[in-house]
Design an enzyme around this catalytic site. Structure first.
Site, PDB file in Angstrom:
ATOM      1  N   GLU A  29       1.486   2.190  11.785  1.00 50.49           N
ATOM      2  CA  GLU A  29       2.083   1.675  10.561  1.00 50.49           C
ATOM      3  C   GLU A  29       2.380   2.821   9.581  1.00 50.49           C
ATOM      4  O   GLU A  29       1.480   3.537   9.159  1.00 50.49           O
ATOM      5  CB  GLU A  29       1.149   0.644   9.937  1.00 50.49           C
ATOM      6  CG  GLU A  29       0.938  -0.554  10.865  1.00 50.49           C
ATOM      7  CD  GLU A  29      -0.249  -1.398  10.479  1.00 50.49           C
ATOM      8  OE1 GLU A  29      -0.798  -1.194   9.378  1.00 50.49           O
ATOM      9  OE2 GLU A  29      -0.636  -2.282  11.265  1.00 50.49           O
ATOM     10  N   GLU A  58      -1.443  -5.496  14.251  1.00 54.15           N
ATOM     11  CA  GLU A  58      -2.387  -4.616  14.941  1.00 54.15           C
ATOM     12  C   GLU A  58      -2.719  -5.072  16.358  1.00 54.15           C
ATOM     13  O   GLU A  58      -2.970  -4.249  17.235  1.00 54.15           O
ATOM     14  CB  GLU A  58      -3.671  -4.470  14.118  1.00 54.15           C
ATOM     15  CG  GLU A  58      -3.514  -3.668  12.836  1.00 54.15           C
ATOM     16  CD  GLU A  58      -2.916  -4.500  11.700  1.00 54.15           C
ATOM     17  OE1 GLU A  58      -2.905  -5.752  11.820  1.00 54.15           O
ATOM     18  OE2 GLU A  58      -2.471  -3.899  10.705  1.00 54.15           O
ATOM     19  N   PHE A  81      -6.218   1.659   8.194  1.00 51.60           N
ATOM     20  CA  PHE A  81      -7.522   1.321   7.625  1.00 51.60           C
ATOM     21  C   PHE A  81      -8.468   0.778   8.696  1.00 51.60           C
ATOM     22  O   PHE A  81      -8.047   0.061   9.611  1.00 51.60           O
ATOM     23  CB  PHE A  81      -7.380   0.275   6.515  1.00 51.60           C
ATOM     24  CG  PHE A  81      -6.715   0.806   5.273  1.00 51.60           C
ATOM     25  CD1 PHE A  81      -7.427   1.551   4.347  1.00 51.60           C
ATOM     26  CD2 PHE A  81      -5.375   0.564   5.045  1.00 51.60           C
ATOM     27  CE1 PHE A  81      -6.806   2.035   3.206  1.00 51.60           C
ATOM     28  CE2 PHE A  81      -4.752   1.043   3.905  1.00 51.60           C
ATOM     29  CZ  PHE A  81      -5.472   1.792   2.975  1.00 51.60           C
ATOM     30  N   PHE A  84      -8.476  -2.809   9.932  1.00 53.56           N
ATOM     31  CA  PHE A  84      -7.438  -3.286  10.841  1.00 53.56           C
ATOM     32  C   PHE A  84      -7.870  -3.243  12.299  1.00 53.56           C
ATOM     33  O   PHE A  84      -7.188  -3.792  13.178  1.00 53.56           O
ATOM     34  CB  PHE A  84      -6.150  -2.501  10.632  1.00 53.56           C
ATOM     35  CG  PHE A  84      -5.595  -2.602   9.234  1.00 53.56           C
ATOM     36  CD1 PHE A  84      -6.075  -3.542   8.336  1.00 53.56           C
ATOM     37  CD2 PHE A  84      -4.584  -1.756   8.813  1.00 53.56           C
ATOM     38  CE1 PHE A  84      -5.570  -3.635   7.047  1.00 53.56           C
ATOM     39  CE2 PHE A  84      -4.066  -1.836   7.528  1.00 53.56           C
ATOM     40  CZ  PHE A  84      -4.551  -2.780   6.651  1.00 53.56           C
ATOM     41  N   HIS A 127      -9.871  -3.452   2.752  1.00 60.04           N
ATOM     42  CA  HIS A 127      -9.463  -2.068   3.033  1.00 60.04           C
ATOM     43  C   HIS A 127     -10.609  -1.077   2.855  1.00 60.04           C
ATOM     44  O   HIS A 127     -10.368   0.129   2.709  1.00 60.04           O
ATOM     45  CB  HIS A 127      -8.298  -1.657   2.116  1.00 60.04           C
ATOM     46  CG  HIS A 127      -7.061  -2.449   2.323  1.00 60.04           C
ATOM     47  ND1 HIS A 127      -6.863  -3.693   1.769  1.00 60.04           N
ATOM     48  CD2 HIS A 127      -5.940  -2.189   3.047  1.00 60.04           C
ATOM     49  CE1 HIS A 127      -5.687  -4.164   2.115  1.00 60.04           C
ATOM     50  NE2 HIS A 127      -5.101  -3.273   2.904  1.00 60.04           N
TER      51      HIS A 127
END
Length: 329
Positions: A29, A58, A81, A84, A127
């Protein structure tokens, strides 16, 4: 050696390794935009045939990584992150971690999954996780937690050149930290802890981002007459059990500092292993400094209330220093 920032060291490895091996591909990403800075210039240098911006999905990305590696590519997957990892868990836990065993060793899966982890930056619950426990538990994948720019370079190079899945957990928010980095080719072996400061009275086992505050505490303790040894596992899978145990046998006391949640944390596992290996040498209970079992809040004041801080590390050490004073009375 020259000084580099943590993020610069990672970025340089991407550029060097992709130049060295044209079979390496990188996708994820916003890798073209390089929001974290670690993929800067990679797209410009190697182009869209080897560097791919992807949708925010993901579970598709982790499946793509498995498929590309099984087809012969050497894969770097950037998940941004650590949280994810959870949304990509199907392919991670069911395929990435198991296919080598299920094919009787016939299939290599040279995949490096990189993502930033940890709190302290007011990025809230989705996050700010530190997914050490989940990744340690799936089996079949390495878990790497570099604390310094030099280790970031050496461990990432080892990960990319390896033939097994590796989760390279990047210290989010610490990318500006600088340090001496060996020039030229440099690899750090997995499963070999680093002693950042030697000591005789207590071992502070600090994981990843926790090394810097642990060193601050160790220096403060030295002024108080307590000699603290700071050891960094560097990799949680494989874990240098013997290296940590050697330190604990020397000092007789152990404090483990881990940014993941306390329940089933890396700290809990290390504590159990050290209790098993070093029980006869322990002079005080093993202490853990971790995050409580709650989601990371957004407000900085609330975040710092649950985050491992130098004051909390210092208090944990002092609590077992008291045991030392009683035993010596």
């Amino acid at each position: 050696m020259a000084k580099q920032r943590y993020i610069q060291a990672i970025n340089q490895v991407f550029l060097d390794e992709m130049e060295r091996d044209e079979n390496i591909i990188l996708f994820g990403e916003d890798v073209e935009l390089a929001i974290f800075g670690d993929t800067r210039e990679v797209y410009k240098t190697f182009g869209p045939e080897r560097v791919y911006n992807t949708p925010i999905c993901e579970n598709s990305l982790t499946g793509m990584a498995v498929g590309a590696a099984a087809a012969g590519r050497r894969v770097i997957l950037h998940l941004m992150f650590g949280n994810f990892v959870y949304t990509g868990m199907d392919a991670i836990a069911h395929q990435m971690a198991k296919l080598r065993m299920m094919t009787g060793g016939q299939m290599d899966l040279p995949i490096t999954v990189i993502c930033g982890y940890g709190g302290g930056r007011s990025l809230a619950g989705q996050h700010s996780d530190t997914p050490f426990p989940v990744l340690m538990n799936i089996g079949g994948g390495n878990v790497v937690t570099p604390a310094t720019p030099a280790d970031a370079k050496g461990l990432l190079t080892t990960a990319i050149r390896g033939n097994n899945p590796t989760f390279f957990l990047e210290a989010s928010g610490r990318g500006g930290d600088s340090g001496e980095v060996p020039e030229g080719e440099y690899l750090v072996p997995f499963g070999k802890a680093a002693v950042h400061k030697e000591g005789d009275d207590v071992t502070i086992c600090a994981i990843g981002t926790m090394v810097r505050p642990a060193l601050r505490v160790a220096n403060k303790l030295e002024d108080e007459g307590i000699s603290a040894e700071v050891i960094d596992p560097r990799t949680l899978v494989p874990l240098d059990e013997d290296g940590i145990a050697a330190s604990v046998r020397k000092t007789g006391r152990l404090v483990i500092v881990d940014e993941s949640k306390d329940r089933c944390s890396a700290a809990s596992h290390i504590a159990a292993v050290m209790a098993d290996k070093c029980f006869d040498k322990l002079k005080a209970p093993i202490k853990r400094v971790t995050v409580p079992n709650v989601s990371m809040p957004y407000a900085n004041v609330a975040e710092m209330a649950i985050f491992p801080t130098p004051d909390k590390i210092h208090a944990a050490v002092k609590s077992i220093a008291g045991e030392m004073e009683v035993s010596n009375a």
